[in-house]
Design a protein around this motif. Structure first.
Motif, short mmCIF file in Angstrom:
data_model
loop_
_atom_site.label_atom_id
_atom_site.label_comp_id
_atom_site.label_asym_id
_atom_site.label_seq_id
_atom_site.Cartn_x
_atom_site.Cartn_y
_atom_site.Cartn_z
N TRP A 38 -83.34 67.87 -42.98
CA TRP A 38 -83.79 67.46 -41.65
C TRP A 38 -82.73 66.71 -40.87
O TRP A 38 -82.61 66.85 -39.66
CB TRP A 38 -85.06 66.60 -41.74
N LYS A 39 -81.94 65.89 -41.54
CA LYS A 39 -80.91 65.10 -40.85
C LYS A 39 -79.97 66.00 -40.06
O LYS A 39 -79.68 65.74 -38.89
CB LYS A 39 -80.14 64.24 -41.85
N GLU A 40 -79.49 67.07 -40.69
CA GLU A 40 -78.57 67.98 -40.02
C GLU A 40 -79.24 68.73 -38.88
O GLU A 40 -78.66 68.94 -37.82
CB GLU A 40 -77.96 68.97 -41.02
N VAL A 41 -80.48 69.16 -39.10
CA VAL A 41 -81.21 69.90 -38.05
C VAL A 41 -81.46 68.98 -36.86
O VAL A 41 -81.27 69.38 -35.70
CB VAL A 41 -82.53 70.46 -38.61
N LYS A 42 -81.84 67.74 -37.11
CA LYS A 42 -82.07 66.79 -36.01
C LYS A 42 -80.79 66.54 -35.23
O LYS A 42 -80.83 66.38 -34.01
CB LYS A 42 -82.62 65.47 -36.56
N GLU A 43 -79.66 66.52 -35.90
CA GLU A 43 -78.39 66.31 -35.20
C GLU A 43 -78.10 67.46 -34.24
O GLU A 43 -77.62 67.24 -33.12
CB GLU A 43 -77.24 66.13 -36.20
N VAL A 44 -78.39 68.69 -34.65
CA VAL A 44 -78.22 69.84 -33.76
C VAL A 44 -79.15 69.69 -32.55
O VAL A 44 -78.74 69.91 -31.40
CB VAL A 44 -78.51 71.17 -34.50
N MET A 45 -80.39 69.26 -32.79
CA MET A 45 -81.35 69.08 -31.70
C MET A 45 -80.86 67.99 -30.74
O MET A 45 -80.94 68.15 -29.52
CB MET A 45 -82.72 68.73 -32.27
N ARG A 46 -80.33 66.90 -31.26
CA ARG A 46 -79.80 65.82 -30.41
C ARG A 46 -78.62 66.31 -29.57
O ARG A 46 -78.49 65.96 -28.40
CB ARG A 46 -79.36 64.63 -31.26
N GLU A 47 -77.77 67.13 -30.18
CA GLU A 47 -76.62 67.67 -29.46
C GLU A 47 -77.06 68.53 -28.29
O GLU A 47 -76.48 68.48 -27.20
CB GLU A 47 -75.74 68.47 -30.43
N ILE A 48 -78.09 69.31 -28.48
CA ILE A 48 -78.64 70.16 -27.41
C ILE A 48 -79.13 69.28 -26.27
O ILE A 48 -78.84 69.53 -25.10
CB ILE A 48 -79.78 71.04 -27.93
N ILE A 49 -79.87 68.24 -26.61
CA ILE A 49 -80.41 67.33 -25.59
C ILE A 49 -79.28 66.67 -24.82
O ILE A 49 -79.30 66.58 -23.59
CB ILE A 49 -81.35 66.29 -26.22
N ARG A 50 -78.25 66.21 -25.53
CA ARG A 50 -77.10 65.57 -24.87
C ARG A 50 -76.42 66.53 -23.90
O ARG A 50 -75.99 66.14 -22.82
CB ARG A 50 -76.09 65.06 -25.90
N ASN A 51 -76.30 67.79 -24.30
CA ASN A 51 -75.62 68.78 -23.45
C ASN A 51 -76.45 69.18 -22.23
O ASN A 51 -75.89 69.68 -21.26
CB ASN A 51 -75.26 70.03 -24.26
N GLU A 52 -77.76 68.98 -22.28
CA GLU A 52 -78.62 69.34 -21.14
C GLU A 52 -78.66 68.23 -20.11
O GLU A 52 -79.08 68.45 -18.99
CB GLU A 52 -80.03 69.66 -21.63
N GLU A 53 -78.27 67.03 -20.47
CA GLU A 53 -78.37 65.89 -19.54
C GLU A 53 -77.22 65.90 -18.55
O GLU A 53 -76.21 66.43 -18.71
CB GLU A 53 -78.38 64.57 -20.32
#
Length: 87
Positions: free
Chosen positions: A72-87
Motif C-alpha cells: 500500500w505504501k508504494e501505491v499511495k505514493e503513486v496516488m499522491r504523485e498524481i494529485i500533486r501533478n494535477e494541482e
C-alpha cells in the motif's frame, strides 16, 4: 478530450457496475500491475472516492484483487504523485 476507459466490475454481492479507469501502472519493486478507478462516488468532504486494486490477468480476462498491506505504501505514493501533478 479523449474518451475515458470504462470497466465492468463485479462487486462481492454479485452486482456488476461500470467504473471509470483513472490509471493503470506497474511497480518495479513488486512486478505487479495496479489499477485506480472510480464509480464517481463523492465522500462527505465532496471528494471523489478512488479505488485501487491489483490487476491480474487470467484465462477469463482480468481480475481485481485486494492490495496486500505491505504494498500500500508504494501505491499511495503513486496516488499522491498524481494529485500533486494535477494541482
Amino acid at each position: 478530450m479523449d474518451e475515458l476507459q470504462k470497466i465492468k466490475v463485479k462487486k462481492s454481492n454479485g452486482e456488476e457496475t461500470e467504473a471509470e479507469v483513472l490509471l493503470c501502472f506497474e511497480l518495479e519493486k513488486t512486478g505487479k500491475r495496479y489499477i485506480l478507478y472510480t464509480f464517481n462516488e463523492v465522500d462527505d468532504k465532496d471528494m471523489e472516492t478512488i479505488h485501487a486494486s491489483v490487476l491480474n490477468e487470467d484465462k477469463n480476462g482480468y481480475q481485481l484483487d485486494k492490495i496486500p498491506e505491505d504494498e500500500w505504501k508504494e501505491v499511495k505514493e503513486v496516488m499522491r504523485e498524481i494529485i500533486r501533478n494535477e494541482e
